[in-house]
Design an enzyme around this catalytic site. Structure first.
Site, PDB file in Angstrom:
ATOM      1  N   ASN A  16       0.363  -9.892  -0.327  1.00 35.33           N
ATOM      2  CA  ASN A  16      -0.933  -9.974  -1.005  1.00 35.33           C
ATOM      3  C   ASN A  16      -0.816  -9.634  -2.482  1.00 35.33           C
ATOM      4  O   ASN A  16      -1.586 -10.116  -3.299  1.00 35.33           O
ATOM      5  CB  ASN A  16      -1.963  -9.053  -0.326  1.00 35.33           C
ATOM      6  CG  ASN A  16      -1.503  -7.616  -0.223  1.00 35.33           C
ATOM      7  OD1 ASN A  16      -0.354  -7.360   0.146  1.00 35.33           O
ATOM      8  ND2 ASN A  16      -2.350  -6.679  -0.560  1.00 35.33           N
ATOM      9  N   HIS A  17       0.177  -8.823  -2.829  1.00 34.71           N
ATOM     10  CA  HIS A  17       0.335  -8.463  -4.238  1.00 34.71           C
ATOM     11  C   HIS A  17       0.955  -9.577  -5.068  1.00 34.71           C
ATOM     12  O   HIS A  17       0.661  -9.697  -6.246  1.00 34.71           O
ATOM     13  CB  HIS A  17       1.212  -7.209  -4.374  1.00 34.71           C
ATOM     14  CG  HIS A  17       0.432  -5.953  -4.249  1.00 34.71           C
ATOM     15  ND1 HIS A  17      -0.044  -5.249  -5.324  1.00 34.71           N
ATOM     16  CD2 HIS A  17       0.033  -5.274  -3.153  1.00 34.71           C
ATOM     17  CE1 HIS A  17      -0.710  -4.191  -4.913  1.00 34.71           C
ATOM     18  NE2 HIS A  17      -0.672  -4.173  -3.597  1.00 34.71           N
ATOM     19  N   HIS A  73       2.970 -10.718   6.582  1.00 31.40           N
ATOM     20  CA  HIS A  73       2.574  -9.624   5.690  1.00 31.40           C
ATOM     21  C   HIS A  73       1.093  -9.363   5.974  1.00 31.40           C
ATOM     22  O   HIS A  73       0.212  -9.855   5.279  1.00 31.40           O
ATOM     23  CB  HIS A  73       2.790 -10.037   4.231  1.00 31.40           C
ATOM     24  CG  HIS A  73       2.606  -8.910   3.262  1.00 31.40           C
ATOM     25  ND1 HIS A  73       3.639  -8.080   2.881  1.00 31.40           N
ATOM     26  CD2 HIS A  73       1.512  -8.442   2.611  1.00 31.40           C
ATOM     27  CE1 HIS A  73       3.188  -7.177   2.022  1.00 31.40           C
ATOM     28  NE2 HIS A  73       1.894  -7.371   1.850  1.00 31.40           N
ATOM     29  N   ASP A  99       5.458  -8.712  -0.815  1.00 25.33           N
ATOM     30  CA  ASP A  99       5.317  -7.708  -1.876  1.00 25.33           C
ATOM     31  C   ASP A  99       6.672  -7.287  -2.450  1.00 25.33           C
ATOM     32  O   ASP A  99       6.911  -6.102  -2.709  1.00 25.33           O
ATOM     33  CB  ASP A  99       4.525  -6.480  -1.404  1.00 25.33           C
ATOM     34  CG  ASP A  99       3.022  -6.740  -1.327  1.00 25.33           C
ATOM     35  OD1 ASP A  99       2.600  -7.866  -1.656  1.00 25.33           O
ATOM     36  OD2 ASP A  99       2.271  -5.838  -0.938  1.00 25.33           O
ATOM     37  N   HIS A 150       3.361  -4.994   4.564  1.00 30.18           N
ATOM     38  CA  HIS A 150       1.976  -4.733   4.154  1.00 30.18           C
ATOM     39  C   HIS A 150       1.555  -3.286   4.383  1.00 30.18           C
ATOM     40  O   HIS A 150       0.887  -2.704   3.538  1.00 30.18           O
ATOM     41  CB  HIS A 150       0.984  -5.665   4.859  1.00 30.18           C
ATOM     42  CG  HIS A 150      -0.411  -5.634   4.274  1.00 30.18           C
ATOM     43  ND1 HIS A 150      -0.640  -5.689   2.925  1.00 30.18           N
ATOM     44  CD2 HIS A 150      -1.634  -5.556   4.847  1.00 30.18           C
ATOM     45  CE1 HIS A 150      -1.942  -5.653   2.710  1.00 30.18           C
ATOM     46  NE2 HIS A 150      -2.566  -5.560   3.858  1.00 30.18           N
ATOM     47  N   ASP A 155       7.777  -4.569   1.026  1.00 35.87           N
ATOM     48  CA  ASP A 155       7.015  -3.793   0.036  1.00 35.87           C
ATOM     49  C   ASP A 155       7.887  -3.045  -0.976  1.00 35.87           C
ATOM     50  O   ASP A 155       7.764  -1.828  -1.145  1.00 35.87           O
ATOM     51  CB  ASP A 155       6.051  -2.839   0.763  1.00 35.87           C
ATOM     52  CG  ASP A 155       5.018  -3.605   1.582  1.00 35.87           C
ATOM     53  OD1 ASP A 155       4.031  -4.054   0.996  1.00 35.87           O
ATOM     54  OD2 ASP A 155       5.241  -3.801   2.805  1.00 35.87           O
ATOM     55  N   HIS A 213       2.374   0.435   4.285  1.00 35.15           N
ATOM     56  CA  HIS A 213       3.421   1.117   3.524  1.00 35.15           C
ATOM     57  C   HIS A 213       4.069   2.286   4.250  1.00 35.15           C
ATOM     58  O   HIS A 213       4.962   2.936   3.733  1.00 35.15           O
ATOM     59  CB  HIS A 213       2.872   1.560   2.169  1.00 35.15           C
ATOM     60  CG  HIS A 213       2.642   0.397   1.261  1.00 35.15           C
ATOM     61  ND1 HIS A 213       1.929   0.482   0.097  1.00 35.15           N
ATOM     62  CD2 HIS A 213       3.048  -0.897   1.360  1.00 35.15           C
ATOM     63  CE1 HIS A 213       1.898  -0.702  -0.492  1.00 35.15           C
ATOM     64  NE2 HIS A 213       2.557  -1.556   0.262  1.00 35.15           N
ATOM     65  N   HIS A 241       7.732  -3.770  -4.188  1.00 32.77           N
ATOM     66  CA  HIS A 241       6.829  -3.602  -5.340  1.00 32.77           C
ATOM     67  C   HIS A 241       7.560  -3.453  -6.672  1.00 32.77           C
ATOM     68  O   HIS A 241       7.284  -2.522  -7.448  1.00 32.77           O
ATOM     69  CB  HIS A 241       5.871  -2.436  -5.099  1.00 32.77           C
ATOM     70  CG  HIS A 241       4.793  -2.773  -4.118  1.00 32.77           C
ATOM     71  ND1 HIS A 241       3.598  -3.308  -4.494  1.00 32.77           N
ATOM     72  CD2 HIS A 241       4.774  -2.711  -2.761  1.00 32.77           C
ATOM     73  CE1 HIS A 241       2.862  -3.545  -3.413  1.00 32.77           C
ATOM     74  NE2 HIS A 241       3.554  -3.199  -2.343  1.00 32.77           N
TER      75      HIS A 241
END
Ligand SMILES: [Mn+2]
Length: 450
Positions: free
Chosen positions: A85-86, A175, A50, A215, A9, A217, A11
């Site tokens: 998923n992102h 994830h 992610d 996934h 994650d 956070h 991001h």
């Protein structure tokens, strides 16, 4: 003895609260995690989804990812990744394929075509290929299984146990959220992360030595069967539920509570060790007090809060008060003031009687509430009109205000509001040093949301 890093994650490209510098900070955290991993001389790096905030990262974000991942590539440290998923895509090719083509990572999971190279091996699974990672060192071999984020519905039809079976020393990368673990974390999960699960603990195939998850956070580690199960958490703070410090007013003093750490894992001989990253502090404050107390206590608390912090201030009291002064009491980088002013029942009122809303608010107040409602900030212009046109006088408990024909005024204001629909639901937060807007005090009074 094997040593690897586990990151999740990151991001990249996430302009949190629409602040471009936050995207730079997310990138910076990822850069540091990768640099530390390289410095620690890990054998390989796992990225559990992610990596990007969006499935179509901007050229700038891609450039950043390429630069950061060039270091391990140039040192011969393989990176194994799955999509989250992102950043997964329904198309055949995602940004991960691009990075793979540049030799920056190895994409593990279900793929349209098989891949056979030093680090990836494939086997047919229906009309697809299940691609796994392989790492060999001194005659030791480790398999890295896993796949990208899948929906609960898909996972119900395709149980993981039918797909993944560990052979020798193996790692499983997923994830996903897992019901029992999400429930265990509930108390301190970031607000946007509640009820995030597609799997139950028992759905996880057994026999892996390390479950490299992503996934969720919040940082979390436990064991499952014979292995370690780890969520590193996001690399930067996700929202105000993902705070560094939380302050709650108990009527006499602020009680502080530490939130979660941010970082990633270095796993040596299957023992995970958390590596903390210093990231932007998020502070969550809630106080229910009168204006004078709130001012005094926040001024005192403000001295303890780092200037670079992002702060959410939740103010609650039984009558509204001017919150505009609170911005200077908390001289932080970013301040979001949330207010809830609710009148308590008046003295002498018979209990059991349902109070009428008209008893508590002036007609103009009622109209203002109707106009703004929840998140209907586009109507704020109308509300400003309503108040600026005068005759507004706060209604003391039990007495009438002096406004004449408030209904007509309110209707006119409503029309004005409809004429000028503005972008709303965003920029609810006033950043420090942002240009002062006309009617600021009024808006602050109305909800402090600008
Ligand atoms: Mn995520």
């Amino acid at each position: 003895m094997v040593k690897f890093a586990h990151i999740a994650d990151a991001h990249l490209g996430y302009e949190q609260y629409r602040l471009p510098y936050r995207a730079a900070e997310f990138a910076e955290a990822f850069r540091r995690a990768v640099e530390i991993s390289v410095r620690e001389d890990v054998d390989f790096i796992l990225i559990s989804g992610d990596l990007f905030h969006q499935s179509r990262p901007s050229p700038e974000t891609l450039k950043e990812a390429i630069e950061i991942l060039s270091t391990p590539r140039d040192r011969g440290i393989p990176v194994f990744a799955i999509e989250g998923n992102h950043d997964r895509t329904q198309r055949r090719i995602s940004a991960y394929h691009l990075l793979e083509g540049l030799g920056l990572l190895n994409l593990v999971g279900l793929r349209e075509e098989g891949v056979e190279n030093e680090h990836l091996k494939s086997r047919r699974l229906g009309n697809k290929f299940l691609v796994k990672g392989v790492f060999e060192k001194n005659g030791e071999s480790i398999e890295i299984h896993g796949m990208r984020y899948m929906s609960a519905a898909w996972l119900e039809k395709n149980p993981l146990e039918g797909m993944f079976r560990p052979k020798g020393d193996a790692i499983l990368m997923l994830h996903q959220g897992i019901k029992e673990l999400v429930e265990e974390m509930m108390g301190v999960l970031p607000e946007s992360q509640r009820d995030y699960f597609e799997l139950k603990l028992g759905d996880l195939p057994k026999g892996y030595l390390y479950y490299a998850l992503g996934h969720i956070h919040k940082n979390f580690e436990t064991t499952y069967d014979i292995g370690k199960l780890v969520y590193p958490g996001s690399l930067q703070r996700w929202d105000f539920g993902d705070y560094e410090t939380r302050y709650r007013w108990d009527g006499r003093a602020f009680k502080a509570r530490e939130g979660t750490r941010k970082g990633f894992y270095i796993v040596e001989d299957w023992n995970p060790r958390f590596v903390e990253l210093k990231v932007r502090p998020f502070v969550d404050i809630r106080i229910e007090a009168d204006e004078e107390t709130a001012r005094r206590e926040l001024e005192r608390l403000g001295k303890k809060i780092p200037k670079e912090a992002f702060v959410r201030l939740d103010l609650k009291w039984e009558r509204p008060f001017d919150v505009s002064a609170f911005y200077s009491l908390l001289p932080v980088r970013y301040l979001y003031v949330r207010t809830r002013f609710e009148r308590k029942s008046r003295k002498g009122e018979k209990s059991g009687e349902v109070p009428k809303v008209e008893d508590y608010f002036h007609p103009i107040e009622l109209k203002a509430i109707e106009l703004t409602g929840v998140k209907k900030l586009g109507n704020v212009e109308g509300v400003i009109e309503l108040f600026l046109e005068g005759e507004w006088e706060p209604k003391e408990d039990g007495t009438e205000g002096k406004a004449e024909e408030p209904r007509e005024k309110a209707e006119r204001a409503e029309k004005e509001a409809k004429k000028s629909p503005r972008e709303h639901e965003e920029e609810k937060v006033r950043e420090k040093k942002a240009p002062q807007k006309k009617g600021k005090d009024l808006l602050a009074w109305l909800g402090g949301e600008r």
